[in-house]
Design a protein around this motif. Structure first.
Motif, PDB file in Angstrom:
ATOM      1  N   VAL A  94       0.926  -1.196  -0.115  1.00 56.91           N
ATOM      2  CA  VAL A  94       0.102   0.117  -0.115  1.00 56.91           C
ATOM      3  C   VAL A  94       0.771   1.419  -0.119  1.00 56.91           C
ATOM      4  CG1 VAL A  94      -1.715   1.503   1.365  1.00 56.91           C
ATOM      5  CG2 VAL A  94      -1.795  -1.128   1.311  1.00 56.91           C
ATOM      6  N   TYR A  95       0.486   2.097  -1.073  1.00 58.11           N
ATOM      7  CA  TYR A  95       1.367   3.472  -0.805  1.00 58.11           C
ATOM      8  C   TYR A  95       1.032   4.281   0.320  1.00 58.11           C
ATOM      9  CZ  TYR A  95       2.336   8.104  -2.821  1.00 58.11           C
ATOM     10  OH  TYR A  95       3.204   9.436  -2.531  1.00 58.11           O
ATOM     11  N   GLU A  96       1.938   4.750   1.067  1.00 54.84           N
ATOM     12  CA  GLU A  96       1.773   5.592   2.355  1.00 54.84           C
ATOM     13  C   GLU A  96       2.164   6.972   2.293  1.00 54.84           C
ATOM     14  OE1 GLU A  96       4.701   3.289   4.876  1.00 54.84           O
ATOM     15  OE2 GLU A  96       2.928   2.503   5.881  1.00 54.84           O
ATOM     16  N   GLY A  97       3.027   7.204   0.958  1.00 57.45           N
ATOM     17  CA  GLY A  97       3.167   8.634   0.739  1.00 57.45           C
ATOM     18  C   GLY A  97       4.559   8.960   0.185  1.00 57.45           C
ATOM     19  N   CYS A  98       4.774  10.085   0.043  1.00 62.50           N
ATOM     20  CA  CYS A  98       6.342  10.448  -0.489  1.00 62.50           C
ATOM     21  C   CYS A  98       7.230  11.263   0.376  1.00 62.50           C
ATOM     22  CB  CYS A  98       5.958  11.421  -1.705  1.00 62.50           C
ATOM     23  SG  CYS A  98       7.354  12.064  -2.834  1.00 62.50           S
ATOM     24  N   ILE A  99       8.502  10.746   0.403  1.00 65.08           N
ATOM     25  CA  ILE A  99       9.268  11.247   1.320  1.00 65.08           C
ATOM     26  C   ILE A  99      10.048  12.328   0.381  1.00 65.08           C
ATOM     27  CG2 ILE A  99      11.203  10.925   2.634  1.00 65.08           C
ATOM     28  CD1 ILE A  99      10.128   8.047   3.263  1.00 65.08           C
ATOM     29  N   ARG A 100       9.945  13.471   0.295  1.00 64.66           N
ATOM     30  CA  ARG A 100      10.711  14.460  -0.352  1.00 64.66           C
ATOM     31  C   ARG A 100      11.994  14.695  -0.243  1.00 64.66           C
ATOM     32  NH1 ARG A 100       7.235  19.729  -0.614  1.00 64.66           N
ATOM     33  NH2 ARG A 100       7.522  19.632   1.493  1.00 64.66           N
ATOM     34  N   ARG A 101      12.976  14.832  -1.121  1.00 65.53           N
ATOM     35  CA  ARG A 101      14.422  15.278  -1.008  1.00 65.53           C
ATOM     36  C   ARG A 101      14.906  14.052   0.008  1.00 65.53           C
ATOM     37  NH1 ARG A 101      15.281  21.596  -1.014  1.00 65.53           N
ATOM     38  NH2 ARG A 101      14.297  22.072  -3.067  1.00 65.53           N
ATOM     39  N   CYS A 102      14.797  12.825  -0.521  1.00 68.37           N
ATOM     40  CA  CYS A 102      14.987  11.631   0.517  1.00 68.37           C
ATOM     41  C   CYS A 102      16.359  11.123   0.120  1.00 68.37           C
ATOM     42  CB  CYS A 102      14.169  10.696   0.288  1.00 68.37           C
ATOM     43  SG  CYS A 102      14.266   9.431   1.536  1.00 68.37           S
ATOM     44  N   VAL A 103      16.983  11.002  -0.907  1.00 70.34           N
ATOM     45  CA  VAL A 103      18.252  10.200  -1.376  1.00 70.34           C
ATOM     46  C   VAL A 103      19.092  11.016  -2.347  1.00 70.34           C
ATOM     47  CG1 VAL A 103      19.146   8.408  -2.384  1.00 70.34           C
ATOM     48  CG2 VAL A 103      16.919   8.147  -1.027  1.00 70.34           C
ATOM     49  N   ARG A 104      20.355  11.215  -2.131  1.00 72.29           N
ATOM     50  CA  ARG A 104      21.083  11.935  -3.015  1.00 72.29           C
ATOM     51  C   ARG A 104      21.859  10.664  -3.690  1.00 72.29           C
ATOM     52  NH1 ARG A 104      23.146  16.929  -3.560  1.00 72.29           N
ATOM     53  NH2 ARG A 104      22.503  17.380  -1.178  1.00 72.29           N
ATOM     54  N   ASP A 113      11.415   9.771  -2.508  1.00 73.81           N
ATOM     55  CA  ASP A 113      11.354   8.325  -2.560  1.00 73.81           C
ATOM     56  C   ASP A 113       9.600   8.305  -2.335  1.00 73.81           C
ATOM     57  OD1 ASP A 113      13.554   6.858  -2.863  1.00 73.81           O
ATOM     58  OD2 ASP A 113      13.652   6.735  -1.003  1.00 73.81           O
ATOM     59  N   MET A 114       8.875   7.219  -2.837  1.00 73.81           N
ATOM     60  CA  MET A 114       7.603   6.619  -2.872  1.00 73.81           C
ATOM     61  C   MET A 114       7.567   5.775  -1.564  1.00 73.81           C
ATOM     62  SD  MET A 114       5.685   6.562  -6.258  1.00 73.81           S
ATOM     63  CE  MET A 114       6.883   5.452  -7.007  1.00 73.81           C
ATOM     64  N   GLN A 115       6.831   5.521  -0.381  1.00 75.79           N
ATOM     65  CA  GLN A 115       6.928   4.868   0.840  1.00 75.79           C
ATOM     66  C   GLN A 115       5.968   3.909   0.615  1.00 75.79           C
ATOM     67  OE1 GLN A 115       9.214   4.641   3.553  1.00 75.79           O
ATOM     68  NE2 GLN A 115       8.057   2.829   4.066  1.00 75.79           N
ATOM     69  N   PHE A 116       6.136   2.462   0.531  1.00 78.04           N
ATOM     70  CA  PHE A 116       4.971   1.454   0.631  1.00 78.04           C
ATOM     71  C   PHE A 116       5.285   0.515   1.732  1.00 78.04           C
ATOM     72  CE2 PHE A 116       5.493   2.824  -3.774  1.00 78.04           C
ATOM     73  CZ  PHE A 116       4.163   2.755  -4.052  1.00 78.04           C
ATOM     74  N   SER A 117       4.044  -0.153   2.045  1.00 76.86           N
ATOM     75  CA  SER A 117       4.166  -0.987   3.306  1.00 76.86           C
ATOM     76  C   SER A 117       3.140  -2.250   2.768  1.00 76.86           C
ATOM     77  CB  SER A 117       4.038  -0.403   4.604  1.00 76.86           C
ATOM     78  OG  SER A 117       2.594  -0.141   4.757  1.00 76.86           O
ATOM     79  N   LEU A 118       3.548  -3.304   3.563  1.00 76.08           N
ATOM     80  CA  LEU A 118       2.487  -4.618   3.559  1.00 76.08           C
ATOM     81  C   LEU A 118       2.632  -4.866   5.115  1.00 76.08           C
ATOM     82  CD1 LEU A 118       1.103  -6.807   2.023  1.00 76.08           C
ATOM     83  CD2 LEU A 118       2.974  -7.825   1.768  1.00 76.08           C
ATOM     84  N   LEU A 119       1.414  -4.793   5.892  1.00 82.39           N
ATOM     85  CA  LEU A 119       1.216  -5.307   6.957  1.00 82.39           C
ATOM     86  C   LEU A 119       1.203  -6.685   7.225  1.00 82.39           C
ATOM     87  CD1 LEU A 119      -1.506  -2.886   8.088  1.00 82.39           C
ATOM     88  CD2 LEU A 119       1.108  -2.476   8.233  1.00 82.39           C
ATOM     89  N   ARG A 120       1.385  -7.436   8.124  1.00 79.24           N
ATOM     90  CA  ARG A 120       1.483  -8.964   8.236  1.00 79.24           C
ATOM     91  C   ARG A 120       0.069  -9.517   7.992  1.00 79.24           C
ATOM     92  NH1 ARG A 120       4.403 -12.594  11.236  1.00 79.24           N
ATOM     93  NH2 ARG A 120       3.392 -14.459  11.911  1.00 79.24           N
TER      94      ARG A 120
END
Length: 128
Positions: A94-104, A113-120
């Protein structure tokens, strides 16, 4: 959790060719939750052939069934990586959101970065 990631190499069954890798690292976003964050790489010539989906399914199975009560598996992908976003969604993430200016990057480009997760419980519900 260990400071070093669990690491899996992706090999082609037919000839043992090394195609890519998957790492499950400590999830730096969550606090006091049993979680891991996936990172993965597949050689460009092997993309869009189902290798990564098959490998991620195997890793998710191992993480959720072998690791002591793991609650969440997360993954982050660069904004605009549509193939990786579709892959994660197809696996139930599931898409959780965007972390702006996350990685150089190594080329000094700053990426979101787009953050995703899968719950147990989502994982086991989908496995039924």
């Amino acid at each position: 959790m260990a400071n070093t990631p669990d690491l899996w190499y992706i090999e082609r069954k037919e000839d043992g060719a090394l195609l890519g890798m998957i790492a499950a690292e400590e999830d730096g976003v969550r606090f006091d939750v049993r979680s891991r964050c996936l990172s993965y790489y597949l050689g460009e010539q092997y993309t869009r052939q189902g290798y990564m989906k098959e490998a991620l399914r195997a890793v998710l199975h191992e993480l959720f069934t072998e690791e002591d009560h793991l609650e969440v598996v997360a993954a982050r992908v660069f904004t605009g990586n549509i193939a990786s976003e579709k892959l994660l969604r197809s696996l139930g993430f599931v898409y959780e959101g965007c972390i702006r200016r996350c990685v150089r990057t190594s080329e000094s480009e700053i990426r979101d970065d787009m953050q995703f997760s899968l719950l147990r419980e989502e994982y086991f519900e989908a496995e039924k």
